[in-house]
Scaffold this motif. Sequence first.
Motif, short mmCIF file in Angstrom:
data_model
loop_
_atom_site.label_atom_id
_atom_site.label_comp_id
_atom_site.label_asym_id
_atom_site.label_seq_id
_atom_site.Cartn_x
_atom_site.Cartn_y
_atom_site.Cartn_z
N VAL A 50 12.57 -32.03 9.27
CA VAL A 50 12.45 -32.49 10.66
C VAL A 50 13.83 -32.41 11.30
N PRO A 51 13.94 -31.64 12.39
CA PRO A 51 15.27 -31.45 13.01
C PRO A 51 15.71 -32.67 13.82
N GLU A 52 16.95 -32.65 14.19
CA GLU A 52 17.51 -33.66 15.10
C GLU A 52 17.73 -33.02 16.44
N PRO A 53 17.34 -33.57 17.51
CA PRO A 53 16.49 -34.75 17.65
C PRO A 53 15.05 -34.41 17.27
N PRO A 54 14.30 -35.36 16.74
CA PRO A 54 12.96 -35.07 16.22
C PRO A 54 11.85 -34.98 17.28
N LEU A 55 12.05 -35.59 18.45
CA LEU A 55 10.97 -35.66 19.42
C LEU A 55 10.44 -34.28 19.85
N PRO A 56 11.27 -33.30 20.19
CA PRO A 56 10.71 -32.00 20.57
C PRO A 56 9.87 -31.38 19.45
N TRP A 57 10.32 -31.53 18.22
CA TRP A 57 9.58 -31.00 17.09
C TRP A 57 8.24 -31.72 16.94
N LEU A 58 8.25 -33.04 17.05
CA LEU A 58 7.02 -33.83 16.95
C LEU A 58 6.03 -33.45 18.05
N LEU A 59 6.52 -33.25 19.27
CA LEU A 59 5.64 -32.86 20.37
C LEU A 59 5.09 -31.45 20.15
N GLY A 60 5.87 -30.58 19.56
CA GLY A 60 5.38 -29.24 19.24
C GLY A 60 4.27 -29.29 18.20
N VAL A 61 4.44 -30.13 17.21
CA VAL A 61 3.40 -30.30 16.19
C VAL A 61 2.13 -30.85 16.84
N ALA A 62 2.29 -31.87 17.68
CA ALA A 62 1.15 -32.46 18.37
C ALA A 62 0.45 -31.42 19.26
N ARG A 63 1.22 -30.63 19.93
CA ARG A 63 0.66 -29.58 20.80
C ARG A 63 -0.18 -28.59 19.99
N ASN A 64 0.35 -28.18 18.85
CA ASN A 64 -0.40 -27.26 17.99
C ASN A 64 -1.69 -27.90 17.47
N LEU A 65 -1.64 -29.18 17.14
CA LEU A 65 -2.84 -29.86 16.67
C LEU A 65 -3.88 -29.97 17.78
N VAL A 66 -3.44 -30.22 19.01
CA VAL A 66 -4.37 -30.28 20.14
C VAL A 66 -5.03 -28.92 20.33
N ARG A 67 -4.23 -27.86 20.27
CA ARG A 67 -4.78 -26.51 20.44
C ARG A 67 -5.77 -26.18 19.35
N THR A 68 -5.45 -26.53 18.12
CA THR A 68 -6.36 -26.29 17.00
C THR A 68 -7.67 -27.04 17.19
N GLN A 69 -7.56 -28.28 17.63
CA GLN A 69 -8.76 -29.09 17.85
C GLN A 69 -9.61 -28.50 18.97
N ARG A 70 -8.99 -28.04 20.02
CA ARG A 70 -9.73 -27.42 21.13
C ARG A 70 -10.44 -26.15 20.70
N ARG A 71 -9.76 -25.32 19.92
CA ARG A 71 -10.38 -24.09 19.42
C ARG A 71 -11.59 -24.42 18.55
N SER A 72 -11.43 -25.42 17.72
CA SER A 72 -12.54 -25.82 16.85
C SER A 72 -13.73 -26.31 17.66
N LEU A 73 -13.48 -27.13 18.66
CA LEU A 73 -14.57 -27.61 19.51
C LEU A 73 -15.21 -26.46 20.27
N SER A 74 -14.40 -25.53 20.72
CA SER A 74 -14.93 -24.38 21.45
C SER A 74 -15.82 -23.53 20.56
N ARG A 75 -15.40 -23.28 19.32
CA ARG A 75 -16.21 -22.50 18.39
C ARG A 75 -17.52 -23.21 18.10
N ARG A 76 -17.45 -24.51 17.90
CA ARG A 76 -18.66 -25.28 17.61
C ARG A 76 -19.61 -25.23 18.80
#
Length: 167
Positions: A50-76
């Motif tokens: 986890v890099p310093e500062p961690p917040l941008p990295w954490l938000l990037g991870v969260a963004r990717n998880l949101v995108r993954t969840q949206r793709r999954s819902l869309s496929r379903r």
Amino acid sequence: MDDSEAQLTALYKGHYRSVLSYVLLRAEQQTAEEIASETFLIAWRKLDRVPEPPLPWLLGVARNLVRTQRRSLSRRQTLVERLAEIAPAADVAEQVAERQAALNVLADLSERDAEAVLLASWYGLGPDEAAKIAGCSARTFNVRLYRARRRLADALDLTRLTFQEQS
């Protein structure tokens, strides 16, 4: 408490609200909380990276998880709509009822089950191809597909019985 636990605790206390706020702009409350929690689970697994500062990295991870969840819902949702189109009915009322039943059953399937049915039935992939996408062996995929189809059939049969009893 060891050093890594202290690091994660500090990371969580310092940034959970920011991550949750970010995700709440993109998802419903419950989904946002799950994604925020999963973000910190990933941070725990990669704590040494986890890099310093961690917040941008954490938000990037969260963004990717949101995108993954949206793709999954869309496929379903696409699978639900496709299956609803395929099932012919005798009249419009029956078609609407059966379509809604199919939507409800598919919405209740786990993501893994829906993916197995989607890869095999919708895209017509063989076990080897589908297994690569699902990240497992062909044998494991076949077992998943068998179980998913059985759950789908059982749920549809139960829905039909309930519908017939109400008629």
